[in-house]
Design a protein around this motif. Structure first.
Motif, short mmCIF file in Angstrom:
data_model
loop_
_atom_site.label_atom_id
_atom_site.label_comp_id
_atom_site.label_asym_id
_atom_site.label_seq_id
_atom_site.Cartn_x
_atom_site.Cartn_y
_atom_site.Cartn_z
N HIS A 190 29.63 -108.28 -65.51
CA HIS A 190 29.23 -109.00 -64.29
C HIS A 190 28.37 -108.48 -63.39
O HIS A 190 28.65 -107.25 -63.19
CB HIS A 190 30.35 -109.75 -63.60
N ASN A 191 27.36 -109.18 -62.65
CA ASN A 191 26.57 -108.41 -61.87
C ASN A 191 27.18 -108.07 -60.50
O ASN A 191 27.13 -106.94 -60.07
CB ASN A 191 25.36 -109.33 -61.42
N TRP A 192 28.42 -108.55 -60.37
CA TRP A 192 29.30 -108.05 -59.13
C TRP A 192 29.97 -106.81 -59.42
O TRP A 192 30.34 -106.22 -58.43
CB TRP A 192 30.16 -109.22 -58.80
N GLU A 193 30.05 -106.65 -60.58
CA GLU A 193 30.57 -105.37 -61.12
C GLU A 193 29.77 -104.24 -60.85
O GLU A 193 29.91 -102.87 -60.63
CB GLU A 193 31.17 -105.20 -62.59
N SER A 194 28.52 -104.35 -60.81
CA SER A 194 27.38 -103.14 -60.62
C SER A 194 27.40 -102.77 -59.12
O SER A 194 27.05 -101.71 -58.82
CB SER A 194 26.19 -103.78 -60.91
N GLY A 195 28.06 -103.75 -58.08
CA GLY A 195 27.80 -103.50 -56.66
C GLY A 195 26.35 -103.64 -56.12
O GLY A 195 26.28 -103.91 -55.06
N THR A 196 25.23 -103.80 -57.09
CA THR A 196 24.08 -104.36 -56.79
C THR A 196 23.61 -105.65 -57.14
O THR A 196 22.89 -106.10 -58.01
CB THR A 196 23.06 -103.12 -57.31
N ASP A 197 24.45 -106.48 -56.37
CA ASP A 197 24.68 -107.89 -57.02
C ASP A 197 23.56 -108.59 -57.32
O ASP A 197 23.76 -109.55 -58.23
CB ASP A 197 25.40 -108.72 -55.82
N ASN A 198 22.52 -108.94 -56.55
CA ASN A 198 21.48 -109.53 -56.99
C ASN A 198 20.19 -108.96 -57.13
O ASN A 198 19.08 -109.46 -57.12
CB ASN A 198 21.23 -110.72 -55.78
N SER A 199 20.14 -107.84 -58.03
CA SER A 199 19.11 -106.95 -58.14
C SER A 199 18.37 -107.98 -58.99
O SER A 199 18.56 -108.71 -59.87
CB SER A 199 19.70 -105.69 -58.80
N PRO A 200 16.89 -107.57 -59.04
CA PRO A 200 15.92 -108.46 -59.96
C PRO A 200 16.01 -107.71 -61.46
O PRO A 200 15.76 -108.51 -62.26
CB PRO A 200 14.61 -107.90 -59.32
N ILE A 201 16.93 -106.87 -61.47
CA ILE A 201 17.43 -106.38 -62.99
C ILE A 201 18.04 -107.34 -63.96
O ILE A 201 17.92 -107.64 -65.00
CB ILE A 201 18.42 -105.14 -62.79
N TRP A 202 18.57 -108.44 -63.06
CA TRP A 202 19.57 -109.15 -63.83
C TRP A 202 18.66 -110.39 -64.22
O TRP A 202 19.10 -111.43 -64.87
CB TRP A 202 20.60 -109.73 -62.76
N ASP A 203 17.55 -110.74 -63.54
CA ASP A 203 16.74 -111.97 -63.66
C ASP A 203 16.65 -112.38 -65.05
O ASP A 203 16.75 -113.64 -65.41
CB ASP A 203 15.42 -111.88 -62.86
#
Ligand code: 9YW
Length: 433
Positions: free
Chosen positions: A161-174
């Motif tokens: 989950h993106n919330w596991e990264s700590g960097t929640d809404n980074s463009p990386i996940w787009d």
């Protein structure tokens, strides 16, 4: 500097809730995993008892399988969504019977935090005795990661989950979100009642976040099922750097404690494999930085973020790789008009200087860069990161994140998200020491 130090202490004491700290009032009213580690480093400088309690309280919420959740819901609060009723982590048979929590985790910082606390301590025997009372829990957490989050035995653990990264809404996940088509969920956002919506993720992004959790819930948060079915499965260079740094810290601490040869051997084996895979699979020869790897769709995610530089904090990169990282950092992130270090590549079209992890500067990433660069002998650049961090906080206050553009700090509001944010205070305090 004295004032800034006193202000930092005021923020930390204001967010202390008798056994743990909130990241900031209203917006984040519970205990978060990696926040709690950074906060403990701040407290260690003036109140070791609180630092110890902060970590012990988090570890008290550990599950039987070694997992440590990303949020521990110590109290009831209706200022945050999604709360425990949505997460339902009790579906997992090993979940804590004592605390409600989420069923996802966050970067494993606790190991290196214990070593930081030891280094800061003025009463080393007492601090080592405390560490001895909690260290096996952290070891168990690492064991959980290597046994459950590394399906191909690469030494690289995944996040689901993106919330596991700590960097929640980074463009990386787009691009990962573009492979999903979640339903539109009915829910009431709470974050945007505390913070301007332009500084937070969109509702559509939240649909993706909730959808991934629902898939995990349908399978009672089973790691095997998540590995098989989650549309989001990523090997993150920041997360894995934190694990490697914490492995190294546990080795050092176990050596000081004495005995524990089997654990030291295991940690060393994990680390050797992890460092190797970081430098092969997650290092991009063309970009000259570390990148995320999309394990679900089997491809690297070739974007540069502040996480791309985090391996300098964990002694992973070779001197040649650091040279490359520094060149990229200065070329793309380090212009005269900018504070270091933006969270996303300012030369990329996905960069947004105001929006959370899509561009703003974060104090915790700066703290890691400062430490790492100093260790590799880049003292001048390390000093610049430190100076920039002090300056943005001095100008704007202890915000959650900051605009990297210098002119904004001179002309308008340049601190974003929550105010009086705990880790900004804790790590600035550490940098000032
Ligand atoms: C959320 C608490 C957390 C941090 C994360 C940060 C933010 C919470 O706040 O996430 O609801 O989006 O992204 O790294 O731990 O400070």
């Amino acid at each position: 500097m004295k004032n800034l130090e006193n202000e930092a202490k005021r923020v930390l004491l204001g967010n202390w809730k008798d056994g743990f700290s909130v990241p900031c009032a209203n917006l984040y009213p519970f205990q978060w995993k990696w926040d709690s580690g950074f906060i403990a480093i701040g407290f260690a400088h003036f109140d070791m008892d609180k630092a110890e309690k902060e970590v012990a309280t988090l570890l008290d919420a550990q599950w039987d399988n070694g997992f440590i959740p990303h949020i521990v819901f110590h109290t009831k609060s209706d200022t945050y969504f999604p709360g425990p009723e949505f997460h339902q982590s009790e579906l997992h048979p090993d979940s804590s019977k004592k605390y409600k929590s989420t069923g996802m985790t966050q970067p494993p910082v606790t190991g290196f935090v214990l070593e930081e606390m030891y280094n800061i301590s003025k009463d080393k025997p007492a601090t080592l005795a405390y560490i001895n009372s909690v260290i096996d829990k952290v070891y168990h957490n690492h064991q959980y990661f290597y046994e459950n989050r590394d399906p191909h035995q690469e030494g690289l653990v995944y996040i689901y989950h993106n919330w596991e990264s700590g960097t929640d809404n980074s463009p990386i996940w787009d691009d990962i979100f573009a492979t999903m088509n979640p339903p539109h969920y009915e829910f009431t956002r709470r974050d945007t009642t505390h913070v301007d919506a332009s500084e937070r993720p969109t509702n559509r992004e939240y649909d993706h976040y909730l959808h991934i959790i629902n898939i995990a819930k349908e399978h009672n948060y089973s790691d095997e099922k998540i590995a098989e079915l989650s549309p989001f499965l990523v090997q993150d260079p920041l997360f894995n750097s934190m694990l490697i740094k914490s492995n190294e810290a546990l080795i050092n601490l176990y050596k000081m404690i004495g005995g524990n040869d089997d654990k030291i051997k295991q940690l060393t084996e994990w680390n050797t494999k992890s460092v190797h895979s970081m430098n092969t699979k997650l290092y991009d020869e063309n970009l000259k930085v570390y990148v995320h790897y999309d394990l679900r769709n089997n491809k690297p995610i070739p974007f540069i973020t502040s996480s791309s530089f985090s391996p300098v904090f964990a002694n992973i990169a070779t001197p040649e790789q650091v040279e490359g990282l520094v060149t990229v950092m200065l070329d793309k992130f380090g212009g005269e008009d900018k504070y270091l270090c933006a969270s996303f590549d300012p030369t990329n079209e996905r960069y947004n200087p105001k929006k959370y992890w899509r561009g703003p500067v974060w104090v915790n990433l700066n703290w890691m860069l400062y430490r790492g660069l100093r260790k590799y002998g880049y003292s001048e650049l390390a000093e610049r990161v430190k100076k920039d961090t002090i300056e943005i906080v001095e100008k704007s206050g202890f915000y959650e994140y900051f605009d990297a553009r210098k002119e904004i700090h001179n002309t308008g509001k340049a601190g974003y998200g929550g105010g009086d944010f705990s880790w900004s205070a804790a790590l600035l305090l550490d940098m000032l020491k």
